[in-house]
Structures are given as C-alpha cells and as structure tokens.
Design a protein around this motif. Sequence first.
Motif, short mmCIF file in Angstrom:
data_model
loop_
_atom_site.label_atom_id
_atom_site.label_comp_id
_atom_site.label_asym_id
_atom_site.label_seq_id
_atom_site.Cartn_x
_atom_site.Cartn_y
_atom_site.Cartn_z
N PHE A 29 -136.07 -105.18 27.57
CA PHE A 29 -137.50 -105.53 27.63
C PHE A 29 -138.36 -104.37 27.15
CE2 PHE A 29 -136.90 -108.76 31.31
CZ PHE A 29 -136.60 -109.74 30.39
N GLN A 57 -124.37 -103.17 25.69
CA GLN A 57 -124.39 -103.83 26.99
C GLN A 57 -125.49 -103.25 27.86
OE1 GLN A 57 -120.45 -103.97 28.75
NE2 GLN A 57 -120.14 -105.87 27.64
N MET A 58 -126.46 -104.07 28.17
CA MET A 58 -127.58 -103.62 29.01
C MET A 58 -128.02 -104.77 29.91
SD MET A 58 -130.05 -101.52 26.43
CE MET A 58 -130.16 -102.86 25.27
N PRO A 59 -128.78 -104.44 30.98
CA PRO A 59 -129.31 -105.52 31.80
C PRO A 59 -130.33 -106.35 31.02
CG PRO A 59 -129.55 -103.38 32.89
CD PRO A 59 -129.14 -103.12 31.49
N LYS A 60 -130.57 -107.54 31.49
CA LYS A 60 -131.60 -108.46 30.93
C LYS A 60 -131.32 -108.92 29.50
CE LYS A 60 -134.20 -108.42 34.63
NZ LYS A 60 -134.12 -109.54 35.56
N LEU A 61 -131.37 -107.99 28.57
CA LEU A 61 -131.13 -108.36 27.17
C LEU A 61 -130.07 -107.43 26.61
CD1 LEU A 61 -134.85 -108.45 25.99
CD2 LEU A 61 -133.40 -110.45 26.34
N ASP A 62 -129.10 -107.97 25.86
CA ASP A 62 -128.15 -107.05 25.26
C ASP A 62 -128.70 -106.55 23.92
OD1 ASP A 62 -127.46 -108.83 23.20
OD2 ASP A 62 -125.75 -109.65 24.30
N GLU A 96 -129.58 -109.14 21.28
CA GLU A 96 -130.76 -109.93 21.64
C GLU A 96 -132.05 -109.14 21.37
OE1 GLU A 96 -129.03 -112.96 25.05
OE2 GLU A 96 -129.60 -110.96 25.67
N ASP A 108 -117.30 -108.90 16.06
CA ASP A 108 -116.72 -108.94 17.40
C ASP A 108 -115.25 -109.34 17.32
OD1 ASP A 108 -116.08 -109.42 20.02
OD2 ASP A 108 -117.97 -110.42 20.47
N LYS A 114 -113.54 -110.63 19.67
CA LYS A 114 -113.35 -111.93 20.35
C LYS A 114 -114.68 -112.66 20.29
CE LYS A 114 -111.80 -110.43 24.31
NZ LYS A 114 -111.57 -110.52 25.74
N GLU A 146 -117.65 -114.94 20.72
CA GLU A 146 -117.92 -116.01 21.67
C GLU A 146 -119.20 -116.70 21.25
OE1 GLU A 146 -117.98 -114.62 25.72
OE2 GLU A 146 -115.84 -114.15 25.63
N THR A 191 -124.56 -118.30 24.43
CA THR A 191 -124.78 -119.07 25.65
C THR A 191 -126.26 -119.25 25.94
OG1 THR A 191 -124.62 -117.09 26.98
CG2 THR A 191 -122.62 -118.37 26.74
N ARG A 192 -127.09 -118.41 25.29
CA ARG A 192 -128.53 -118.59 25.46
C ARG A 192 -129.26 -118.11 24.20
NH1 ARG A 192 -129.98 -113.81 29.82
NH2 ARG A 192 -129.92 -112.09 28.36
N MET A 238 -135.78 -117.14 27.77
CA MET A 238 -134.33 -117.18 27.59
C MET A 238 -133.90 -118.61 27.84
SD MET A 238 -133.14 -113.59 29.20
CE MET A 238 -134.48 -113.03 30.22
N SER A 293 -124.21 -102.87 36.64
CA SER A 293 -124.48 -102.51 35.24
C SER A 293 -125.35 -103.56 34.54
CB SER A 293 -123.15 -102.30 34.52
OG SER A 293 -123.11 -102.94 33.30
N ALA A 294 -125.35 -104.79 35.04
CA ALA A 294 -126.12 -105.84 34.37
C ALA A 294 -127.48 -106.08 35.04
CB ALA A 294 -125.31 -107.14 34.35
N ASP A 339 -130.43 -113.85 35.28
CA ASP A 339 -130.72 -113.88 33.84
C ASP A 339 -130.12 -112.69 33.09
OD1 ASP A 339 -132.28 -111.96 34.94
OD2 ASP A 339 -134.16 -112.61 34.02
N PRO A 396 -127.55 -110.73 30.65
CA PRO A 396 -126.86 -111.22 29.46
C PRO A 396 -125.41 -111.57 29.83
CG PRO A 396 -127.86 -109.06 29.07
CD PRO A 396 -127.97 -109.33 30.52
N ARG A 451 -121.62 -111.66 30.23
CA ARG A 451 -120.54 -110.67 30.03
C ARG A 451 -119.21 -111.41 30.10
NH1 ARG A 451 -122.57 -104.95 31.73
NH2 ARG A 451 -124.52 -105.14 30.63
#
Lengths: 248, 352
Positions: free
Chosen positions: A41, A60-65, A68, A136, A138, A140, A143-144, A155, B267-268, B297, B299, B301
């Motif tokens: 954010f 890899q982070m909270p809320k938004l990767d 994103e 990547d 793998k 995937e 999902t959103r 989201m 971590s998320a 909400d 992301p 994993r």
Amino acid sequence: MMNQVLNAIVVDDEMLARQYLQEMLKAHENVTVVAECKNGFEAVKAVAEHNPDLIFLDIQMPKLDGFEVLELIDRDDIAVVFATAYDQYALKAFDSHAVDYLLKPFSAERLAKAIEKVSANRGRPLPQLNEMKATDTKPEALTRIVVKDGSKIEMIPVTDVDYISAEDDYVDIHYAGKSILKHQTLAGLEKMLDADKFIRIHRSSIVNIERVDRIELLAKDKYIAILKDRTELRISRSGHKRLKEVIG
Amino acid sequence: MEKLFRNKATLGFFLAWIPLTALVGVLLHIRGLSWTQAAVLSVAFGIPMSFASASAQYMCKALPLRRSTLTQVVPALVGACIVISGGWTAAFYGICGTTECMAADKLAEVTLFLFMMGDAYFAFSLILHYLIIAMDEARSAEKSADEAIVLGREAELRALRAQVNPHFLFNSLNSIAALVSMDAGRAREMVLLLSEFFRSTLAFGKQKSVTLGEELMLVDKYLKIEAVRFGDKMEVIQDADKACLSLKLPPLLLQPLYENAVKHGVSASLDTVVIKTTVECVKNGVYFTIQNGFEDDAPPRRGTHLGISTTRERLKHFFGEGASMSVKKESGSFTVTLFMPGIGIEESETAL
C-alpha cells in the motif's frame, strides 16, 4: 549516463532487509532513496507521490505482493529490481529490459550490476506482467485481481468475477453487480487466469464459465452466451470452440 | 492339552474330527458291525486319532517344507503315519483278539480297514497343517511388508521435516548480513541461534521420538530467530502445563505448525500477530493448541495443506486412532489442536 541520478524507493516488509539495502546503496552516488515502504500500500502511494525512476521491490509482503504493486502503479517506464530470499520465482533476467532480480542476501557487486543494468535500459518498457510471473517455477493461476480505484485499492477474488470485457486500453471487470475499469490488456489478463474457469469467448470478452446459464444460436455460426444475470455476450467462432472444449 | 485348545485352529481340528469319526462309524456298520459296535469302535478310534492329528502340527513345524529336503520329509512323514496308525490298530487287534469281540476274519478285515483310515487321516492332517503354516507365513509376510511401508514413510516424512526450509535460511542470513555492520552482538547471537536450531533439527531427524519438552525447546529457538526478523510484528505467548512435557511424540511434529503461523500469519500481516501455544494435560493424554492471527486479505501464499496433512498422518502413525487433530479457520484466527493420547496427569506426576 552514470551520473544521471536515479530516484529510488525501497519496498520491503522487513526492517533489517530495508536497512541492509539502504546501507549498500550508500556506495551508489547515482541512486537517491526518496522513500522507504513497509508494504505494498505504502509503495503504491509513494510511487504516485514521488514518481521514482527505480523501485526495489520485495516479492512476498503483507496486503499486496510485489507483482500486485507493479500492476497497481501501472507504469511501464519504471525500472524494477526485485529482491527475494528464495528463487521460487525462477527469476529469469530479462535482457534489455529495466528489470533485474536480486537473491537475498546479495553482495555489493551483485547490487552494482543490477543498478548498472537497469540504468542502461532506463525508460524502456517493462516486460508484460504475465511474462515476468511466468518465470515462476510453479505458476499458479491468479486468485484475485487488484485494481486501483482513485485512492482506494480493490481486491476482487476471481470467483466473484462474472465476465471481463475489453474497452480500448482497459479491461472492464464485472463482478458482484458492479464493474470497474483497469488499465490492462485482455490478453495479458487472460494468461494469468485459470484457463479451466475463464474462457476467452470473443476478441472482446472473457467469461467465468460458472456464470454461464446457456448458449443460444442466433443465426448460422452466431452464438451468444446468456449469463445467470441475463447479460448477453457475443461468442466468436473460435470462442465457441474453446467453450465447447471446456464445457463439452 | 489346555495349551492345544487355546489355539483356535487346534480347536477347529478337534471339532473336524467329529464328522470324520461318524464317517468311520458308518463305514464300520456297512462292513457288518452292529451300530453299537461301530459307535464304540469309531469313538475309540476317533479320540486318540484327533489328538494325534492335532499334534501333527508339531511335526510339520519341526520339518518345514521350505528348509527340508524331500528325502528328509517323505520317510519321516510316512514313518509317522505308520507308527501312529499302526500303534493304535496293534493295540486294538491285541485287545479285541484276547477278548474275542468279533470273529477272527472280521477282526483282520476291520483292523486293516482302520489302519488304512488312520494312515489316510493322519496324512490328510499333515497336509492340512502344512497349508495352515503356509497361510500364516503369507499373512505375516504381508503384515510386516505393510509395517515396513509405514515405518519407511514415517522416516521419509521425518527426513523431509529435518530439511532446511530455504526461505527461512535465506531470510535469516539476510538478517545477519544486515546486522553485521549495525549491531555485531546481535549478529553473533543470531548466528548462534541458527546453529543451535539446525543442530537440534538434524539430531531430531535421526530420532524416532522426542519429548514434548524437547520439541517445544526447538520451537522456542525457531521463534527467537524469527523474532529477530520480524521484531515487534510478532508476539509469542506460551501457556504450557509442565506436568506433561515428558510425553513422547514424533520429532518435528509441531515445529512446522509454527512455520505456517509465521508464513501465513506474521509475515503476511501488517499488524502485530500473536502466536499462542497452549499445552493442557488431561487424564488420558495431552491437548496441544497453537493459535495465530492472520489477515483475510493477505496475498495468496503457497502450500499449507500438505503441511497440515503430513502432521495428521504422522500423528496417526505414531499414536494410533486415539489421536486427533482439528484445524479451525475463523476470520482473523487460525487454530490447530492436537490430542495426543499417552501419559495422563497421574502418571506424569509420579514420573516427575
């Protein structure tokens, strides 16, 4: 060229990781850190505010990767250096693009190479997001879908999506009785969605097959899909073929 | 004799002799004996023969077909038939001859008939015993093969768990790289914690079981390392009843649950996440609960289900059907509860 200063923002949710990068960047006079962000954010906000040339982005982070965040800042002239601890993303280096990947912990030399690379390719368009994500190991399905709506970030779980239509440079995402525009190509979005659930039925639309009520034949080779909410969508010939492959 | 009957197969053998004895009686009647004579004679023949047949199993066990040659087995078995059947008929001939229970030619005929019957029955029981032995062997071979698969699977899972999680390793190394110039003391502390953690993990990987106390000590090291990374974003609360820390469990059963809590919770999330551990001793076992907060909400994993299902699998392998595991995901809170049967309060108190 090297003397041209790059305004950069640093995005990582871990304080020590940000401090390490900041310390390493001190050796680079041509990089000025204009903002430090703890999450996606903040990153989206900081990009709008500072209009940086370069973004150091954790994945890899909270809320938004990290991916994103890139989607939301919607700028393809920005230079990106991804930083991640583990190459679950195969981290393919894109030649002649302003993109590089650093594996944490990285050396001062590796960082210098990344800065050299992105500044040499500065201003060139970034690879498509789906191309970057396709590295990547793998892959995937999405999902959103994240969409910036003014200062708000929506989201949308893909399971809520009814259909998506193309509007010039935008896609119009129809979900939960609403619709929202996003700056993206339909083809780019199609590649990131689960191909078993979202079908490109026409040049201008992708449908969530769970929302399809029935398919009607209007005239010879002219089909339309009628969704559960009675929306009618045109189906092209190739779209009909794809639809039949999935629905049978 | 009690020992003979204790075995169900042996009991079956005795019961099977009842119709066979009746058949001998009928055949004797056909040969001209009165019903009374035939009945007495067949019972007098049937009872000792049934014991002989039942005990033929010892002979079969002493001469296993797989490990003996034909030249050893055939003469021994034929000899046994003749000795057993011949012994009985000789006694019958002697007794009946002196008491003149029947005419001499009839006696000779009946004796020969009973001798043949005895041989046939004894030979038949030998074959039957060999069959039973072969079936038992096949069954136990199958069972031990099943057990080997289960044990192999457990060893495989344990080894997998003892492997270094690359995310964890590289993130920790990154924290150390940052700390080296900022706070050398903390950098050293982190190196020591990591070494201790990996040393214990490697040792755990080789053990079949550890105590709950040992497992929680490993978890503590793991959480201390993650605390360096996440700072005040992570809060650890532990409420463990010390009375049941001596419970044995498979090594590294619980630690992966904490890895999940860190990955999907701490971590998320943007805000501080609490990881809460509860260990409760009850009469017949131990309840272990781990609860962590998470953001709806966050992301997406990868991979939790495999971790959870592996824990369930190992729990059942180790503790059997008495163990249970429940996973509860409510908005903002993820809880895993394990019930491990074993030491209860009383036993543990006396053990301490």
